[in-house]
Scaffold this active site. Sequence first.
Site: not given
Length: 151
Positions: A43-45, A48
């Site tokens: 999710g964070c990738t 970002a």
Amino acid sequence: MLEIGTKAPAFTLPDQNGNMRSLADYQGQKVILYFYPKDMTAGCTKQACAFGDLYPQFREKGAAVLGVSKDSVASHKKFEEKYGLPFTLLSDPEKEVIQAYDVWKEKKNYGKVSMGVVRTTYLIDENGIIIKAFDKVKAADNPAQMLGELE
């Protein structure tokens, strides 16, 4: 979550290059300050990379993008290099800014309760006032949502 219309808490944190950055450095421009749980996770990738893809449009609208997690400077540097992220990642291992922005909360994951960063994005105006706040944001949709908020 912090209230809209309040002054954004001041901070100084190291970026992915080890340079100290403060909110005051961005006086006179809008700031998208997003908090995320962990570098290199799915999710964070997604979040970002989507911020990275839209970064030229954020700059056109005069906005800075700052990502904050409790990961180390070294972890942020690897994350930036692996995905070619064009914006600033701030390291907050002591969780001082994470707590000041009220994003360190109890989370339930598969029935297990733990403390962690709740994915939250703030839009801060040119004078350091919070003008939008979104918690429990959808990682993939958040960057486009925030670009829309700048209209």
